[in-house]
Scaffold this active site. Structure first.
Site, short mmCIF file in Angstrom:
data_model
loop_
_atom_site.label_atom_id
_atom_site.label_comp_id
_atom_site.label_asym_id
_atom_site.label_seq_id
_atom_site.Cartn_x
_atom_site.Cartn_y
_atom_site.Cartn_z
N LYS A 681 -8.67 34.59 15.69
CA LYS A 681 -9.09 35.76 14.92
C LYS A 681 -9.82 35.29 13.66
O LYS A 681 -9.21 34.94 12.66
CB LYS A 681 -7.87 36.62 14.53
CG LYS A 681 -8.20 38.05 14.46
CD LYS A 681 -8.20 38.82 13.18
CE LYS A 681 -8.18 38.39 11.81
NZ LYS A 681 -9.41 38.67 11.06
N GLU A 762 -1.51 27.77 5.05
CA GLU A 762 -2.16 27.16 3.89
C GLU A 762 -2.75 28.26 3.04
O GLU A 762 -3.51 29.08 3.54
CB GLU A 762 -3.22 26.17 4.35
CG GLU A 762 -2.58 25.09 5.22
CD GLU A 762 -3.50 23.94 5.51
OE1 GLU A 762 -4.37 23.66 4.68
OE2 GLU A 762 -3.35 23.35 6.58
N CYS A 796 -10.17 27.28 -2.00
CA CYS A 796 -8.78 27.25 -2.47
C CYS A 796 -8.56 26.03 -3.36
O CYS A 796 -7.68 26.02 -4.20
CB CYS A 796 -7.80 27.26 -1.30
SG CYS A 796 -8.24 26.11 -0.02
N GLU A 893 -4.70 33.90 -9.07
CA GLU A 893 -5.84 33.34 -8.34
C GLU A 893 -6.98 34.34 -8.35
O GLU A 893 -6.82 35.48 -7.89
CB GLU A 893 -5.44 32.99 -6.90
CG GLU A 893 -6.38 31.98 -6.31
CD GLU A 893 -6.13 31.71 -4.84
OE1 GLU A 893 -6.66 30.73 -4.35
OE2 GLU A 893 -5.40 32.49 -4.19
#
Ligand SMILES: Cc1cc2nc3c(=O)[nH]c(=O)nc-3n(C[C@H](O)[C@H](O)[C@H](O)COP(=O)(O)OP(=O)(O)OC[C@H]3O[C@@H](n4cnc5c(N)ncnc54)[C@H](O)[C@@H]3O)c2cc1C
Length: 1009
Positions: A681, A762, A796, A893
């Site tokens: 996906k 992750e 990230c 973040e």
């Protein structure tokens, strides 16, 4: 043209060379040199005897100018030198003891000594202070060329400053030398007395390999003005040659520049050829042809090259072909071949032989004489302070000798000083051989061509092939993993191939892509429209959206394919991964082009992602070959225990858009090669790339049902997939919010579920870089910009918290904000763009909210305007200072080009702040204190810690990537242990003892497979 050395010339070179050596002796060159500087002489002596001392001492000399207090000087000296065990150690021990007790005295002495050492090689700290030295040179019969030393140029204002300095210097030198009149037999063809050497990297903050045309234009803006003024004042300009990445651009710049002036003056323009480059001979031929065609005479300075180690390291790290010769005789022999070429073409070139090697320059002098050229028809050049006795010898014999005279302060000049120190102590250097090792004249004058092996001789006469090119696909014989080289956009062929790929992809935009379930293509009723974030009206493709029924169908197809697939051999599955890598390698620019359009990556960022995807395939194939057949646990008689692995089952691969191919491909291939089947996906924003990846998988030969594509949104198909009882494993990379949700969903066990679900998760980071007080700011500024703003900060691993120690922020922030101003915000498809759009409207709104919050709560240090014509989701890089450690900007973040700067008094506080977030992904420090680096290594708790380099750009196999805390479950993509996450370990133990008879254990090894 004479290509090979005429052997009868050797006796003449030896005779001439011996004459030079006799003169050198007469000028005091047989003594330890340079005379009169004890500190330098002792330093060189120790450095040549002890490589550890050499490295440590030169590192200390490198950091010294940034140290402001005596305590700091002593602290660094102790850190660098206290572990040295060598001839220097007893003297050092005494010095260090005194230093600890009375820091003021040694700090003062060290500074004074290093300054006086720098004065050997640096002609003056300003034009004015250099004048007496230039005057002295002139009175001793030599000429000069002046170079301005400086920090790396990271902003337009620094480039402006450099250009202004060059122009001021021209005026000063022209005025000061007005009364100098050449006399004697060289006077007739005397080139201009005022001669400047210019480094092009000092004239633009943004020299970009992907776009040499606009780089040339940017440099020309300054250079043309300098050359104009130089010509008005009757001076000459030489373009120095820097590292290999700038070579093509420098030559192109030289051509463009030369054409803007009348042919009569073009001899006053010069460039450099570096003989250590394999392609330098063919480059010289090409430039001579060009000069002839254009009817111009040019000046060429022939050098061996000053960046030999650097070129080797860079090319090795990037797995490019090394552009320099690897043995010294090859460089020397090539220098001589090019010398002959230049002298034979004297009608279009004024040659300047820059070397301190008596053999090298004797060869040029003797060959010139053979051709009937007078000494004034060419010149010799040497570096200021490096070879005074040799310079004097050549002047005495009536040759024109020019010294290259650097001008600048100690701090900017430090890297130049260190390079000179290294050159003087280099094992293979002529100066060391002559003045320190005292080799015989005969050995110093030997013909380098006679020292070449047959292979080297052939190579060096046919060195015309491009030095760097793409590695060809993996060959059968290749046994160990080698990283795919990134594209070298300094090569015109690479750039045009990327342009062609962009055109090709433009022609394919807007197509429809199906789901692929059990081999069946399903276009479905609903479509997801993927658009270009840089131009949201441009449709990249329409991708079928999976329904809940499709989820069930996908998982069923994967389940059905599982057992047959997991039963296939390791060899077959790893071969398929290699085949997939080869396909991506063949289509790599086209894949990059898709990324440019669909997710707004610049050329280099897109290329890096494709390279990583290829690496994942090859690396995981290699790892599976290593672990796939199991291993014996212990070697005991009478029993064989084999630990091996079996696949877990059906894997759901839920991938992000920010590395749309690499992460998708990495998670998928890890699952497949270990024998799992997958339902993929991709992220909605990069669903076209997901569909293209699926097509590649099928073309590589993965059977129907083994890999299934289920596009759609995370909320619908994504969560259904995770919750499906027949899914055994979820590999997810994405936000903390979704990651933790998946972790929780996977923990729910259904009655008919076969396995406990494994989640490989992750997530993000709130990554910090600490800038220590003694950091090299040239490197730090560039590293910060790359870490924080490359791909708009949407990695990230990206830097979002910059933590400064002590006073360093005061020096750093102005340079940093100026450097950000030089970044180009534009369309990612344009090769010179640095900053593209963020991924979509949602991201834009979110980042914008943080920017507004920052403006209210902190100090806005910089945010430049986004060009009006851009209609996409653009946010300019933004830096806030005076940010509090617990503020939203410092804790949450943002995933965009926003950098928060936090000032601290000391390293301990910096470290506390750095560790004080919910995340632990990447982090870094710029420091030259060994003690502080050691502390950071131990106490900065992140998954990937980087020292004195950017904190993004992990390379497969080299930097296994992943974090802990809320950054992830501790898995390391691209690392040795990664595949184990996709496997169940099992152990089979067999008692091999039969009625007291135990077979040899070795014979049982065969059972492992
Ligand atoms: C006036 C002047 C201007 C200069 N301008 C430039 C410039 O613009 N750009 C630039 O790059 N350099 C420049 N240099 C620096 C020059 O390249 C170095 O000083 C030179 O390399 C030293 O060469 P040499 O002939 O004096 O000494 P040598 O001791 O004979 O040669 C040393 C050189 O050999 C090469 N070498 C060393 N080991 C190996 C090996 N194992 N395999 C292959 N090659 C090896 C390296 O190039 C090394 O520098 C300039 C030098 C002078 C004198």
């Amino acid at each position: 043209m004479t290509m090979h050395q005429d052997q009868t010339i050797q006796p003449e070179i030896e005779k001439f060379g011996r004459q030079i050596f006799d003169l050198i002796k007469a000028y005091g060159g047989e003594h330890r040199w340079p005379a009169g500087n004890n500190f330098y002489a002792r330093l060189m002596d120790w450095a040549m005897r002890d490589p550890v001392f050499k490295t440590q001492m030169f590192r200390f000399v490198d950091v010294l100018p940034t140290l402001t207090t005596s305590d700091d000087v002593v602290k660094h000296m102790v850190e660098y030198l206290s572990d040295v065990k060598s001839a220097a150690s007893s003297a050092l021990r005494t010095a260090l003891t005194v230093a600890r007790l009375f820091p003021l005295i040694p700090a003062h002495l060290i500074r004074r000594n290093v300054r006086s050492m720098a004065n050997i090689f640096i002609c003056g700290d300003s034009g004015e202070s250099a004048l007496p030295n230039l005057q002295r040179l002139w009175s001793e019969g030599a000429r000069f060329t002046v170079d301005i030393l400086g920090e790396a140029v990271v902003s337009d204002s620094e480039a402006d400053g450099f250009a202004a300095k060059y122009i001021d210097l021209l005026k000063l030198l022209t005025d000061a030398t007005r009364s100098w009149k050449p006399e004697g037999r060289l006077a007739a063809g005397e080139p201009p007395l005022v001669n400047l050497s210019v480094k092009i990297s000092a004239l633009s903050a943004r020299i970009q390999a992907t776009d040499p045309c606009s780089s040339v234009e940017r440099i020309l803006r300054h250079l043309e003005r300098i050359v104009d003024r130089a010509f008005q004042m009757g001076a000459a300009i030489n373009l120095d040659m820097e590292h290999y990445a700038l070579k093509g651009l420098t030559l192109e710049l030289f051509k463009v520049l030369t054409k803007r002036f009348e042919p009569e003056v073009s001899q006053r323009l010069g460039f450099v050829v570096q003989a250590y480059l394999r392609d330098s001979y063919s480059d010289t031929e090409e430039m001579l042809r060009w000069a002839r065609r254009e009817g111009r005479q040019v000046t060429i300075r022939l050098v061996k090259g000053a960046y030999w180690d650097f070129e080797k390291v860079v090319a090795t790290q990037k797995t490019w072909k090394i552009p320099v010769f690897l043995s010294k005789p090859e460089t020397d022999a090539n220098y001589e071949r090019i010398s002959r070429l230049l002298l034979e073409n004297r009608s279009v070139v004024y040659p300047a032989f820059a070397s301190h090697n008596v053999r090298t320059i004797s060869h040029a002098a003797v060959y010139a004489k053979r051709l009937g050229l007078e000494p004034g028809a060419y010149e010799f050049q040497m570096l200021y302070g490096m070879a005074t006795p040799i310079r004097r010898a050549f002047v005495k014999l009536g040759y024109r000798v020019r010294e290259y005279c650097p001008i600048g302060e100690l701090l900017p000049g430090m890297s130049y000083l260190v390079r000179r120190l290294l050159e003087n102590t280099s094992n293979e250097g002529f100066l060391r051989a002559t003045f320190s090792d005292k080799q015989s004249a005969a050995s110093l004058l030997v013909d380098p061509a006679s020292q070449l092996s047959t292979h080297q001789a052939v190579e060096s006469t046919h060195p015309a092939q491009p030095a760097a090119k793409l590695r060809s696909p993996r060959r059968e014989t290749q046994t160990c993993f080698i990283n795919e080289p990134p594209a070298d956009f300094t090569l015109a062929s690479e750039r045009s191939s990327m342009e062609r790929a962009l055109t090709a992809v433009r022609g394919k935009l807007g197509l429809a892509y199906p789901l692929v379930l059990g081999g069946e293509e399903i276009f479905g009723a609903e479509q997801l429209v993927s658009v270009n974030p840089a131009r949201p009206k441009q449709v990249i493709g329409r991708v079928a959206v999976g329904t809940p029924k499709d989820v069930a169908k996908a998982v069923a197809a994967a389940r059905k394919a599982f057992l047959p697939w997991s039963d296939t051999s390791v060899a077959w599955r790893t071969d398929l991964l290699d085949r997939l890598a080869d396909q991506m390698h063949a289509a790599r620019h086209e894949l990059s082009a898709w990324e440019v359009f669909e997710v707004g990556k610049t050329w280099s960022e897109a290329d890096a992602d494709v390279v990583e995807a290829i690496d994942f395939c090859r690396y995981y194939a290699d790892q599976m070959r290593r672990i796939g057949n199991g291993h014996p646990t212990q070697n005991l008689p009478g029993e064989v225990s084999i630990e091996s692995y079996i696949a877990r089952g059906v894997a759901a691969i839920i991938a992000p858009w920010n590395f749309p191919l690499a992460i998708l491909c990495g998670m998928t291939t890890a699952a497949l090669v270990t024998g799992n089947t997958v339902v993929i996906k991709p992220a909605e924003q990069s669903s076209v790339i997901g569909a293209i990846f699926m097509k590649l998988l099928r073309e590589a030969g993965f059977p129907d049902g083994v890999a299934n594509l289920l596009s759609g949104t995370g909320e619908s198909v994504g969560s259904l997939l995770v919750a499906h009882p027949d899914v055994d494993l979820v590999a997810f990379t994405g936000s903390r919010e979704v990651g933790t949700l998946i972790w929780a969903m996977a923990a729910v066990t259904h009655r008919d579920q076969i396995n406990l679900k494994k989640v490989i998760c992750e997530m993000g980071g709130k990554n910090a870089v600490i800038i220590d007080e003694d950091a090299d700011l040239d490197e730090a500024v560039l590293g910060i910009i790359h870490s924080a703003f490359a791909y708009q900060g949407q990695k990230c691993s990206a830097l979002s918290r910059l933590i400064t120690v002590g006073d360093v922020g005061r020096r750093l922030i102005p340079r940093l904000t100026d450097a950000v101003a030089a970044l180009k915000i534009g369309l990612p498809e344009q090769p010179d763009t640095n900053i593209g759009p963020v991924i979509d409207q949602t991201a834009f709104d979110k980042v914008q909210r943080y920017v507004e919050l920052g403006k209210r709560e902190h100090h806005l240090a910089c945010q430049y305007d986004v060009p009006k014509e851009l209609e996409g989701y653009y946010i300019a890089p933004t830096i806030f200072t005076e940010v509090e450690p617990r503020s939203s900007l410092a804790q949450e973040e943002i995933f965009g080009p926003v950098l928060a700067v936090l000032a601290t008094q000391d390293l301990s506080t910096s470290l506390e702040i750095a560790n004080d977030t919910a995340f632990a992904l990447t982090g870094g420090i710029y420091s030259r204190s060994l003690k502080n680096i050691a502390r950071i290594r131990r106490d900065f708790r992140v998954g990937n810690l980087y020292i004195n380099r950017p904190i993004t750009g992990a390379i497969v196999g080299r930097h296994p990537f992943g974090g802990f805390k809320m950054s992830g479950g501790g898995t390391k993509a691209g690392g040795r242990d990664y595949l184990l996450n996709f496997l169940f370990p099992r152990v089979v133990t067999e008692n091999t003892l039969r009625h007291g008879f135990a077979p040899e254990t070795e014979t049982l090894g065969a059972r492992i497979a």
